[in-house]
Design a protein around this motif. Structure first.
Motif, PDB file in Angstrom:
ATOM      1  N   GLY A   1       0.815  -1.208   0.000  1.00 60.08           N
ATOM      2  CA  GLY A   1       0.000   0.000   0.000  1.00 60.08           C
ATOM      3  C   GLY A   1       0.846   1.254   0.000  1.00 60.08           C
ATOM      4  N   ALA A   2       1.954   1.246   0.761  1.00 65.41           N
ATOM      5  CA  ALA A   2       2.855   2.401   0.777  1.00 65.41           C
ATOM      6  C   ALA A   2       3.489   2.619  -0.594  1.00 65.41           C
ATOM      7  CB  ALA A   2       3.933   2.194   1.835  1.00 65.41           C
ATOM      8  N   ALA A   3       3.919   1.519  -1.245  1.00 62.23           N
ATOM      9  CA  ALA A   3       4.503   1.646  -2.579  1.00 62.23           C
ATOM     10  C   ALA A   3       3.478   2.183  -3.572  1.00 62.23           C
ATOM     11  CB  ALA A   3       5.044   0.295  -3.043  1.00 62.23           C
ATOM     12  N   ALA A   4       2.234   1.700  -3.492  1.00 59.83           N
ATOM     13  CA  ALA A   4       1.187   2.171  -4.400  1.00 59.83           C
ATOM     14  C   ALA A   4       0.864   3.636  -4.146  1.00 59.83           C
ATOM     15  CB  ALA A   4      -0.061   1.311  -4.230  1.00 59.83           C
ATOM     16  N   ALA A   5       0.823   4.036  -2.868  1.00 57.57           N
ATOM     17  CA  ALA A   5       0.527   5.432  -2.550  1.00 57.57           C
ATOM     18  C   ALA A   5       1.619   6.359  -3.079  1.00 57.57           C
ATOM     19  CB  ALA A   5       0.377   5.598  -1.040  1.00 57.57           C
ATOM     20  N   LEU A   6       2.866   5.959  -2.923  1.00 57.17           N
ATOM     21  CA  LEU A   6       3.962   6.758  -3.472  1.00 57.17           C
ATOM     22  C   LEU A   6       3.878   6.841  -4.990  1.00 57.17           C
ATOM     23  CD1 LEU A   6       6.959   5.556  -1.262  1.00 57.17           C
ATOM     24  CD2 LEU A   6       6.040   7.875  -1.373  1.00 57.17           C
ATOM     25  N   ALA A   7       3.531   5.719  -5.623  1.00 56.70           N
ATOM     26  CA  ALA A   7       3.420   5.702  -7.082  1.00 56.70           C
ATOM     27  C   ALA A   7       2.336   6.659  -7.568  1.00 56.70           C
ATOM     28  CB  ALA A   7       3.137   4.287  -7.569  1.00 56.70           C
ATOM     29  N   LEU A   8       1.189   6.632  -6.932  1.00 53.43           N
ATOM     30  CA  LEU A   8       0.098   7.509  -7.348  1.00 53.43           C
ATOM     31  C   LEU A   8       0.437   8.969  -7.087  1.00 53.43           C
ATOM     32  CD1 LEU A   8      -2.952   5.417  -6.068  1.00 53.43           C
ATOM     33  CD2 LEU A   8      -2.170   5.697  -8.441  1.00 53.43           C
ATOM     34  N   THR A   9       1.144   9.245  -5.995  1.00 58.67           N
ATOM     35  CA  THR A   9       1.533  10.616  -5.686  1.00 58.67           C
ATOM     36  C   THR A   9       2.504  11.161  -6.723  1.00 58.67           C
ATOM     37  OG1 THR A   9       1.241  10.186  -3.320  1.00 58.67           O
ATOM     38  CG2 THR A   9       2.543  12.110  -3.930  1.00 58.67           C
ATOM     39  N   VAL A  10       3.496  10.346  -7.083  1.00 62.88           N
ATOM     40  CA  VAL A  10       4.460  10.783  -8.100  1.00 62.88           C
ATOM     41  C   VAL A  10       3.789  10.902  -9.462  1.00 62.88           C
ATOM     42  CG1 VAL A  10       6.604  10.205  -9.281  1.00 62.88           C
ATOM     43  CG2 VAL A  10       6.394   9.806  -6.829  1.00 62.88           C
ATOM     44  N   ARG A  11       2.919   9.955  -9.764  1.00 59.96           N
ATOM     45  CA  ARG A  11       2.250   9.965 -11.075  1.00 59.96           C
ATOM     46  C   ARG A  11       1.409  11.223 -11.270  1.00 59.96           C
ATOM     47  NH1 ARG A  11       1.775  10.187 -15.610  1.00 59.96           N
ATOM     48  NH2 ARG A  11       0.531   8.923 -17.042  1.00 59.96           N
ATOM     49  N   ALA A  12       0.875  11.761 -10.188  1.00 63.38           N
ATOM     50  CA  ALA A  12       0.049  12.962 -10.292  1.00 63.38           C
ATOM     51  C   ALA A  12       0.865  14.174 -10.718  1.00 63.38           C
ATOM     52  CB  ALA A  12      -0.644  13.242  -8.960  1.00 63.38           C
ATOM     53  N   ASP A  13       2.160  14.188 -10.391  1.00 64.29           N
ATOM     54  CA  ASP A  13       3.032  15.301 -10.789  1.00 64.29           C
ATOM     55  C   ASP A  13       4.462  14.780 -10.805  1.00 64.29           C
ATOM     56  OD1 ASP A  13       4.345  17.632 -11.315  1.00 64.29           O
ATOM     57  OD2 ASP A  13       3.536  18.755  -9.612  1.00 64.29           O
ATOM     58  N   ILE A  14       4.873  14.175 -11.914  1.00 55.17           N
ATOM     59  CA  ILE A  14       6.164  13.502 -11.954  1.00 55.17           C
ATOM     60  C   ILE A  14       7.333  14.471 -11.867  1.00 55.17           C
ATOM     61  CG2 ILE A  14       5.286  11.508 -13.217  1.00 55.17           C
ATOM     62  CD1 ILE A  14       6.468  12.715 -15.758  1.00 55.17           C
ATOM     63  N   GLU A  15       7.129  15.721 -12.248  1.00 60.01           N
ATOM     64  CA  GLU A  15       8.211  16.695 -12.196  1.00 60.01           C
ATOM     65  C   GLU A  15       8.385  17.288 -10.802  1.00 60.01           C
ATOM     66  OE1 GLU A  15      10.317  17.309 -14.484  1.00 60.01           O
ATOM     67  OE2 GLU A  15       9.396  16.306 -16.204  1.00 60.01           O
ATOM     68  N   ASN A  16       7.311  17.382 -10.040  1.00 57.27           N
ATOM     69  CA  ASN A  16       7.394  18.046  -8.738  1.00 57.27           C
ATOM     70  C   ASN A  16       6.407  17.440  -7.749  1.00 57.27           C
ATOM     71  OD1 ASN A  16       8.339  19.951  -6.859  1.00 57.27           O
ATOM     72  ND2 ASN A  16       6.696  21.382  -7.376  1.00 57.27           N
ATOM     73  N   PRO A  17       6.635  16.179  -7.338  1.00 58.47           N
ATOM     74  CA  PRO A  17       5.759  15.585  -6.304  1.00 58.47           C
ATOM     75  C   PRO A  17       5.966  16.308  -4.980  1.00 58.47           C
ATOM     76  CG  PRO A  17       7.626  14.155  -6.764  1.00 58.47           C
ATOM     77  CD  PRO A  17       7.682  15.242  -7.791  1.00 58.47           C
ATOM     78  N   PRO A  18       5.082  16.104  -3.990  1.00 56.67           N
ATOM     79  CA  PRO A  18       5.162  16.846  -2.730  1.00 56.67           C
ATOM     80  C   PRO A  18       6.484  16.691  -1.993  1.00 56.67           C
ATOM     81  CG  PRO A  18       3.049  15.732  -2.918  1.00 56.67           C
ATOM     82  CD  PRO A  18       3.884  15.249  -4.052  1.00 56.67           C
ATOM     83  N   PHE A  19       7.169  15.560  -2.177  1.00 57.30           N
ATOM     84  CA  PHE A  19       8.415  15.313  -1.460  1.00 57.30           C
ATOM     85  C   PHE A  19       9.641  15.551  -2.333  1.00 57.30           C
ATOM     86  CE2 PHE A  19       5.945  11.464  -2.423  1.00 57.30           C
ATOM     87  CZ  PHE A  19       6.635  11.006  -3.532  1.00 57.30           C
ATOM     88  N   GLN A  20       9.482  16.274  -3.449  1.00 59.47           N
ATOM     89  CA  GLN A  20      10.620  16.528  -4.329  1.00 59.47           C
ATOM     90  C   GLN A  20      11.714  17.318  -3.616  1.00 59.47           C
ATOM     91  OE1 GLN A  20      11.021  15.250  -7.358  1.00 59.47           O
ATOM     92  NE2 GLN A  20      13.052  16.181  -7.574  1.00 59.47           N
ATOM     93  N   GLY A  21      11.312  18.256  -2.750  1.00 54.44           N
ATOM     94  CA  GLY A  21      12.309  19.027  -2.015  1.00 54.44           C
ATOM     95  C   GLY A  21      13.168  18.150  -1.125  1.00 54.44           C
TER      96      GLY A  21
END
Length: 245
Positions: free
Chosen positions: A36-56
């Motif tokens: 579930g954690a891997a899937a959640a991270l995947a969906l988060t990155v997929r929503a904004d591959i250039e600048n996900p919330p944890f990009q910083g």
């Protein structure tokens, strides 16, 4: 005399075998949480591959991994890069051959199926789904898609497979500790080589371990039956050898 006949007490081996054949709910829960954690991270990155919330946070970690890239850390990272790449397939292949030679057919099929499912279906499926750009200027040859880390996934997957198939239950706690250190080292090496973002390695390790744990939960009764049959055969062989001619 009592008219009731007492049943013979179960031996420790029988009790252990019965316990091994039960599916452990804790293993299932951990597998679901990791996947579930891997899937959640995947969906988060997929929503904004250039600048996900944890990009910083990923960029700060990559800055800390800036170098110098030489000496002992470079040697360790090179070995881990080799281990997780195509040449490293010799390790699971050697394990597969060992299981086949020992006629552990269920274990061999389990190893092959889980390894292919984890490295091909899960990791490559997520790579094609997310297609995240890698950090600039990786220091090793890389394929498409930064998310998730195939090296981290493969390390975590192999740790679970070896622990389940080869390590006795009484020694698994030490194995899990060493395996966690190995997986963390693999995660470090992928970011130190600028091949992945930190979140890529977290998702890879979670996906690899979660896949192997889920398969273990599903097939633990069959693996336990095979292990108990092998133990019974060895006991019978040793008894035959100890009989006087």
């Amino acid at each position: 005399m009592s008219r009731h006949t007492l049943a013979p007490a179960a031996s420790p081996a029988t009790l252990t075998g019965a316990a091994d054949r039960r599916r452990r709910p804790g293993v299932l829960l951990l597998a679901v949480l990791l996947l579930g954690a891997a899937a959640a991270l995947a969906l988060t990155v997929r929503a904004d591959i250039e600048n996900p919330p944890f990009q910083g946070a990923d960029e700060r970690w990559l800055h800390w991994m800036g170098g110098p890239h030489e000496g002992f850390p470079a040697a360790v990272a090179a070995v881990l890069n080799w281990f997780g790449g195509p040449p490293g397939i010799v390790v699971p292949l050697a394990l597969l051959v060992f299981l086949l030679v020992r006629r552990r057919w269920v274990s061999a099929g389990f190893l092959l199926g889980v390894y292919l499912a984890g490295s091909m279906a899960v990791v490559q499926g997520l790579k094609h789904l997310v297609d995240r750009p890698r950090p600039a200027n990786p220091m090793v040859r890389v394929d498409h898609g930064s998310f998730p880390s195939g090296h981290a996934a493969g390390a975590a997957l192999l740790v679970v497979l070896v622990g389940v198939l080869l390590v006795p239950a009484a020694r698994r706690r030490a194995w899990w500790t060493g395996g966690a250190v190995f997986t963390l080292a693999m995660m470090w090496s992928r970011t130190w080589l600028h091949a992945h973002w930190l979140s890529d390695t977290l998702a890879g390790a979670a996906a690899g371990a979660g896949t192997a744990l889920l398969a273990w939960w599903a097939f633990s009764p069959a693996l336990a039956r095979e292990r108990n049959r092998a133990r019974d055969r060895n006991r019978d062989r040793d008894r035959d050898r100890s009989r006087p001619a």
